[in-house]
Scaffold this active site. Sequence first.
Site, short mmCIF file in Angstrom:
data_model
loop_
_atom_site.label_atom_id
_atom_site.label_comp_id
_atom_site.label_asym_id
_atom_site.label_seq_id
_atom_site.Cartn_x
_atom_site.Cartn_y
_atom_site.Cartn_z
N ASN A 1 0.76 -1.16 -0.03
CA ASN A 1 0.09 -0.13 0.16
C ASN A 1 1.00 1.29 0.06
O ASN A 1 1.39 1.58 1.04
CB ASN A 1 -0.80 0.11 1.16
CG ASN A 1 -1.87 -1.05 1.21
OD1 ASN A 1 -2.83 -1.16 0.30
ND2 ASN A 1 -1.57 -2.31 2.06
N GLU A 2 1.02 1.91 -1.17
CA GLU A 2 2.05 2.87 -1.23
C GLU A 2 1.63 4.08 -0.82
O GLU A 2 0.01 4.30 -0.71
CB GLU A 2 2.34 3.01 -2.90
CG GLU A 2 2.86 1.81 -3.40
CD GLU A 2 4.52 1.54 -2.93
OE1 GLU A 2 4.99 2.13 -1.93
OE2 GLU A 2 5.05 0.67 -3.66
#
Length: 635
Positions: free
Chosen positions: A157-158
């Site tokens: 999850n950037e």
Amino acid sequence: MSMVDSFEKIPVKIFPTLEDGSVFIAREIARLIRDKEARKEPCVLGLATGSTPKATYSELVRMHREEGLSFRRVIAFNLDEYYPIEKDAIQSYDRFMKKQLFEKVDIDPKNCHIPDGEWKKEDIKKRSAEYEQLIESTGGIDLQILGIGINGHIGFNEPGASRFSRTRLVPLDHSTRLANSQEFQNISKVPRLAVTMGIASIMQAKRILLMAWGQIKAPVIHLAVEGNVTEQIPASLLQQHNDCVFVTDQLASSELTRFKSPWLTGECEWTPAMIRKAVVGMALKLEKPILSLTNSDYNDNGLSDLLVEKGDAYEINLQVFYMMRDSITGWPGGKPGETNPSHVERPHPYPKRALIFSPHPDDDIISMGGSFMRLQEQGHEVHVAYQTSGNIAVTDEFVTRFLDFAVGFEELSGIDSKKSSQILQQATYFLDHKKDSASDTQEIRNIKGLIRRCEAKATCRYVGIPKQNVHFCNLPFYETGVIEKKPMGEPDVRITMDLLREVQPHQVYCAGDLADPHGTHKICLDIVFESMRRLKAAGEAWIPDCWVWLYKGAWQEWDISEIEMAIPMSPDQVMKKRFGIFIHQSQKDMVPFQGKDSREFWQRAEDRNSNTANLYAQLGLTKYAAMEAFVRWHY
């Protein structure tokens, strides 16, 4: 509630080393497994991959084998997987989990769930939803283990990922691909996509333990723990979880206020080192020379207690200025005839025997090339020990290029080139058909090692080191043929101890650059430390006169408040160092396994060296073109 709690919005448990922290996490997992086993209930674990949890998985395997820890009731869900990627690829997380844990314990393979890098793209939404439903059907994750990316990502999850996100296909941030290029030959081979559990999925875990090791994680740990909750730092969202703990080693926690500015969190012991840290930090923050700081500056920046204890700002400023001034020397081996007791190195004996340990065959010139040349030019007996072959950091193209040269040289010299031509043909065929999941043959690894050895020898000739003072250790821990290395072993220590006994140096230089994403620098440093401790315990007569200096430069630089010896460089010396780095042609233009930094090593070194010089100048000291920095290790 302590003052620390007012800064840290997530509880942080700090251990001396990653090994200690990993054992703690393994014991927490084991305790949960046993509690669930006693109640005849399944234990649902959320598991992470990458280098961070390896030691934890190793400890769990040990507990299974030696303490009877059973995984029969464990159901495991992994966070993520590259996409697309084959399950048997060296870099796949499916393979990672099998090799690190699943195949070494008694878990039912049917209970091991990992997002599939081979899913058809049109099926991913459906498969992702099924993954979520499967987690829910087990009653949810009891304990989620997390790592953290340097940009704050959890799972994949950037930054910018929604707090409401679920399992899905995501694009990987460029910084993540750079950081993970250590697992591949270069960034072009790193997948651009991944399947990951979402932030909402992670937040539903009943308990979360996030682990982080090493200096490279310190800035993002500070932001996640003490900063605002923001989707731009996904790990900061964990502040909103009701049972989350960050587990770190001392290096990863070093940017927290309790360590960075301990005077703000309560009582502080004002040692000379602490005074220097506080005053230098304040001067840089205010962009003022040390000697220009005022009593008001101290009061306005949380240092009023220092004024109360030590007196007027003028006297404190002088004390810190002299500390910084005395760390600068153009004589890394000590200046003959020097009578100033504050000089950082001893004037005697002269000349000294200096032994430079270089983890890879170019770290010496990259990290301390100026000092390397100074030691030689000032008449010291300089030895260089290249600890590993560095063979995996040579591209396949260099193998065929140098083999082609060897064939051509033999033909030009009238030497029978039949054998070398055969080797070239075989190597070319292998490399042209090599899968990403395959490692090189031993012969090709030997050729790559030879290429780097020749470059290292050429660098030593450039500096003026006689060939008998150049040592190639080829430490066994490194020779796996893949990125993942073995732990430090007894043969590594024996080789290093034998060399130390042979040289009996007055100075040892080694890499303290623990941000190296491959871990090679840390293992090499641990080997030197262990060797020195054993030699000291054995009562070696030369040991009391041997000082150990740690350099950085390839991956990071020492904080200016920590530097104990700074070697200034002129513009000409900077250029000479650059040309020395250029000798390592196999590492130029496209750096294999470069980590998150896309610059070439000569650019990194020059930027760091000039930045160190600029910081000294900002503090009111002499302005140099560049500086190399060292910290002494006491054993």
